[in-house]
Structure formats: C-alpha cells, structure tokens
Design an enzyme around this catalytic site. Structure first.
Site, short mmCIF file in Angstrom:
data_model
loop_
_atom_site.label_atom_id
_atom_site.label_comp_id
_atom_site.label_asym_id
_atom_site.label_seq_id
_atom_site.Cartn_x
_atom_site.Cartn_y
_atom_site.Cartn_z
N CYS B 37 0.79 -1.28 -0.12
CA CYS B 37 0.07 -0.08 0.08
C CYS B 37 0.81 1.07 0.02
CB CYS B 37 -0.96 0.15 1.19
SG CYS B 37 -1.67 -1.44 1.46
N ASP B 39 2.85 2.32 2.47
CA ASP B 39 3.15 2.66 4.01
C ASP B 39 3.19 1.84 4.87
OD1 ASP B 39 2.41 5.96 3.70
OD2 ASP B 39 0.57 4.95 2.92
N CYS B 63 5.30 7.85 2.35
CA CYS B 63 5.30 9.12 1.69
C CYS B 63 5.71 10.28 2.46
CB CYS B 63 4.15 9.74 0.87
SG CYS B 63 2.60 9.69 2.01
N CYS B 106 -2.39 8.96 6.14
CA CYS B 106 -1.24 8.73 7.00
C CYS B 106 -1.42 9.21 8.16
CB CYS B 106 -0.21 9.80 6.21
SG CYS B 106 0.00 9.48 4.57
#
Lengths: 413, 127
Positions: B37, B39, B63, B106
C-alpha cells in the site's frame, strides 16, 4: 563548472528544442508565414517548399520515400490514424489485432477503442527483460489477424524490440505491421528500406524538435490503405486534413536531420554517461535495473530502489527532474503498468525512477545525480522499517502484513 | 503534491528516528500498514515505572506525509501517560500538519501505530 539545478533527466518525456532547430523555424512564423496550400502566390509557394524539404529530411532520416510521410499533430495521432485507419479499411479481411502489454497508452487505448467497436485484440506479455519472445508472438497470430503493433523503443524502460524479425513474420503472414517509433529517433540506427514495416509513427519533440508535430509513414510498395480520421480540405492526399503548420514541420525536419547526422557521435557520449550513472547507482545495495541492459537505448536507465517508497524518494531528489513508476506521482494512481507487465511487484514498481539522458546533459550532472541518489537512498533507508527488517534477515515480501490496514489504504489511496 | 512547510520540515529533519530494544519489558512496539500500500510505520514507546512515556522512536516507509505524521507523534508522545497518549486523534495530526485530503490516511496510520504500540506494551504487562 557550476551546475544549474534542477537537472533535467526526463528526456523521454520531452526534450529541449535544439537552438539550431528553433532558428530554422522562426522565419516561418514571421516573414514566410504563408499557407502551404496557397497555390496562387509566393507566400504559399515558399511555405510549401519548406514543408516538402522537411518531408524529404524526415524521409532521409528513416529511410523511405518522401511520398510515404504524412504530417500529423504528433505520435498519438499517428498511432490513432494507423491503427483505426487500417483496422477500418481491412476489417473485411479479419477482426484480430496483436499488441504488447508494455506499449504506450496511445496504442493501448486505441486498441481498447477498437475492441469496443467489435475488433478482438491480443495483448502479449513481454519477457521479464521487457523483450518479446518471437515464438510467443508467432503463436498469437490467427488466420483473421490483420494488424500487429509493436513499439520500437519502450518509453519507460528503453528496451529495443526486434522489429526486423517481427516485421518479417508479419510480412510472411500478410499482417499489416505498425511500429510506434516515437522514442527511436536519434537512438536506434535503422532504415525502413531494411525493415518489413508498413506503418510507423514519429514525434518531433522527443528528438529536440517542437511539440505538436509528428508524422506517419505509410508504405507504398506493397501499398497500405487507411481510412482518414480527420476530414476536411483533403491535405496530405486526403489522409489528414488541416492546414499544415509550416514552422512546426520545418522544425521536425531539421530535428530529424540533426539526429541522423549526429547520432554516430552522440550515442557513444550518451552510452558513456549511461554507464557512469549505472556504475554509480550500483554502489547502492538492493537496486534493480528494469529492462534488458543490452537491447536498450543509451538514453534510458530505469532503476528500482528497494525498501524506499517512491514519492518520498522523489521528494528527496527534487534537484533532478525525473519520472517515477510510483502511483503517487502519476495521474492514474496506479504503479507503472509497464513494470507490472515485466513482473515487478508493486513495491519495486513504486520505487522506480526513470533517468532519461539527453543531448544537453553533462558528465558533471551525472556525477551530481549519482551522489544525490547515494545520499538520499541511504537517508531514507535509515528511516525505513523494511530496510531494518531486511537487514535482520526477515523476508519482507512474504511477511504477514495486517490485512485490515491493507484494505483501508487501498480505498483511501 | 504540495505539502505544508510543517510536513517538509518533519520530512527533511525527522525527529526521533531509530529503534528501541523490542524485548525490553518497558518498550511497546507497534507496526502498521503494508508495503504494497506504500506505507509501513513502526512506532516504539518506552514507558517508565510511573506509567509515563519517556521515549519514542519511529521508522517509516512511506510518502512525505507518512514520515511527517510519525515524526510528529513521537514528539507528542514523550511525557504523556498511556491514557493521555490514547486520546491522540488522527484529526489532530492532520490539522497540525495541514495534510491534504488524499493524505489523511497517513494520520490514521499514525493513530493506529500509537494504539498498537500501547497494546503491545500492555500485553507485556498482562493488561
């Protein structure tokens, strides 16, 4: 020498126009602005002469007759005209077309459109090095196959397909063979007189010419027929109507002539820079070169940096202008379909960087790029729990990740 | 992707990067996300005998906003009791970092990492 940042290493996306090309174009926007189709005065005659000179320059570069070159707005239009135009003309002969999963979207989306109106398309998988297995290509041919379309040089991984062998096979089977050569000019030494190719698409802006102009080669012997996409004043012998942009055409002719004249000098220089970049990046552990290194143009290097996420890598190397296979940097939100088609997993596809070197890059810029990548990949790996796991000997790929989070991230991405 | 200056600051100067001994009874470890994915966050807390978080470390594959979210929460966690730590919400993280809507996940992942680290610590102590 002082380096100007950011460094442009995205020459497969587009190139800077060569100053010599621009100089040839400018008069056709000012004093010599005539319409090449105007037959009644010298403005038109001057523009027409310039267009025909450029047509000859393009024909000389690719090894065909100038009557076989049709101007278009770019490679995308050329590909559309070639595939739709030939499919419609030859549909009584058959309904089947063959292409490759790693083709440019201009080809793949055109094929999808042809499927929508009743044609059948086979999308071949390349080998893990990005090249087509000729035997698999031969096996895909059916009695009703009318057209095959294969790109000369892949835009993402730079591999060169064996156009000669595929062309021979197509000619034996009576299949129209289209080649997308947008990325081949100035990169591969070829002549259409040696190849069994019926249709070939070109772009100017990938070869230091202007954007907005391209060409389609349409073979005359044996003759290939097309139905036009754009109707109007009957320009380009009815294949493509619309007033010819003389300045753009002059630019394309000059860009192609320079590419041909200077390729023998330019390719060794670019090969040297490619080798230098590759050697420098190979000092970084756990990197993977995407695509065959031998059957590859010297302008391209595509590398995946394992255990580093693509978008954060792009943030870290913003001093260089490159492309990434990462979903986060593309409009489509999917990782590179080219890298997926050659068997790369999502993680490696996400962490890939395409470096495309061009005429105006210097050795100092390559040195800077190597140093930047070495530093930033090391820094991001210090931050990466996956790198820590890898160093502890844990198999990251087969580790049992929390599927709950997986689900949610897929939705939110 | 245009990021706020706060994200860029955390991305360029991440706080509390590193690892604690996951076998230490005072340490709780949470790892959330998946590489496919894009992350993965690993968050560790070290809890004193008084129940207060003395130290926090992270490593994140992801990211810029994933790195910034985890860096930020390590700053917030230090000095908090476990009950206080549990009240940290993803919306606070997203607000502080001015995350764009496509990057809200996130902050969700960072909240999940806090909860996972606390759960690991409490499991070690039979709670």
């Amino acid at each position: 020498m002082k380096i100007k940042l950011p460094i442009y290493l995205d020459n497969s996306a587009t190139t800077k126009i060569d100053p010599r090309v621009l100089a040839k174009m400018l008069p056709y926007l000012t004093d010599d602005f005539g319409n090449p189709a105007s037959r009644s005065h010298s403005f038109g005659w001057t523009a027409e002469a310039a267009v025909e000179n450029a047509r000859q320059q393009v024909a000389d570069t690719v090894g065909c007759d100038s009557k076989e070159i049709i101007w278009t707005s770019g490679a995308t239009e050329s590909i559309n005209l070639a595939l739709k135009g030939a499919a419609e003309f030859y549909q009584e002969k058959g309904k089947h077309l063959i292409t490759v999963k790693t083709e440019h979207k201009a080809t793949l989306d055109t094929m999808r459109e042809l499927e929508r109106i009743g044609f059948e398309v086979t999308y071949l998988s390349p080998e893990t090095n990005g090249l087509i297995d000729i035997a698999k290509f031969a096996a895909a041919i059916r009695p009703d196959t009318i057209i095959a379309s294969v790109m000369f040089v892949n835009n993402e991984i730079g591999v060169i397909q064996d156009i000669s062998a595929i062309g021979q096979l197509c000619r034996e089977k009576g299949i129209i063979f289209h080649v997308d050569a947008a990325q081949a000019i100035g990169k591969v030494d070829f002549s259409l007189s040696d190849l069994n190719v019926d249709l070939m698409s070109f772009s100017a802006h990938k070869a230091y010419g202007p954007k907005g102009i391209g060409a389609l080669y349409v073979r005359r012997k044996p003759r290939v027929r097309l139905l036009p996409l754009i109707h109007g004043g009957g320009h380009e012998r009815g294949f493509r109507s619309g007033t010819l942009p003389a300045h753009q055409i002059v630019g394309m002719g000059e860009a192609f002539a320079i590419a041909k004249a200077e390729m023998a000098l330019e390719l060794p220089k670019l090969k040297y820079l490619q080798n230098k970049l590759l050697t420098g990046l190979q000092a970084i552990p756990e990197i993977y070169v995407n695509g065959d290194l031998e059957h590859r143009v010297p302008q391209n290097l595509n590398v995946s940096f394992n255990f580093v996420e693509g978008e954060s890598l792009m943030m870290a190397i913003k001093d260089i202008a490159v492309s990434s296979g990462s979903a986060c940097t593309s409009a489509s939100l999917e990782p590179s379909y080219v890298l997926r088609a050659i068997g790369r997993n999502d993680e490696l596809a996400h962490s890939s960087i395409r470096f495309s070197i061009g005429r105006f890059n210097t050795e100092e810029e390559i040195d800077y790029t190597i140093k930047l990548l070495q530093e930033k990949v090391a820094k991001l790996r210090e931050l990466s729990p996956l790198w820590e796991m890898f160093q502890d000997g844990i198999d990251v790929e087969n580790f049992q990740w929390d599927s709950h989070d997986t689900q949610r991230d897929v939705i939110l991405h | 992707m245009s990021y706020s200056n706060k994200v860029i600051d955390h991305y360029e100067n991440p706080r509390n990067v590193g690892a604690l001994d996951k076998n230490d009874p005072h340490v709780g470890t949470g790892m959330v996300g998946a590489p496919s994915c894009g992350d993965v966050m690993k968050l560790q807390i070290k809890v004193g005998d008084n129940g207060v978080i003395e130290d926090a470390k992270f490593k994140t594959y992801g990211c810029g906003s994933a790195i910034a979210s985890s860096s930020l929460v390590t700053e917030w966690l230090k000095g908090k009791s476990l009950d206080e730590a549990k009240t940290i919400k993803n919306s606070q993280i997203a607000d502080e970092l001015e995350l764009p809507p496509v990057k809200i996940h996130c902050s969700v992942l960072a909240e999940d990492a806090i909860k996972a680290a606390i759960a690991d610590y409490q499991a070690k102590h039979g709670k």
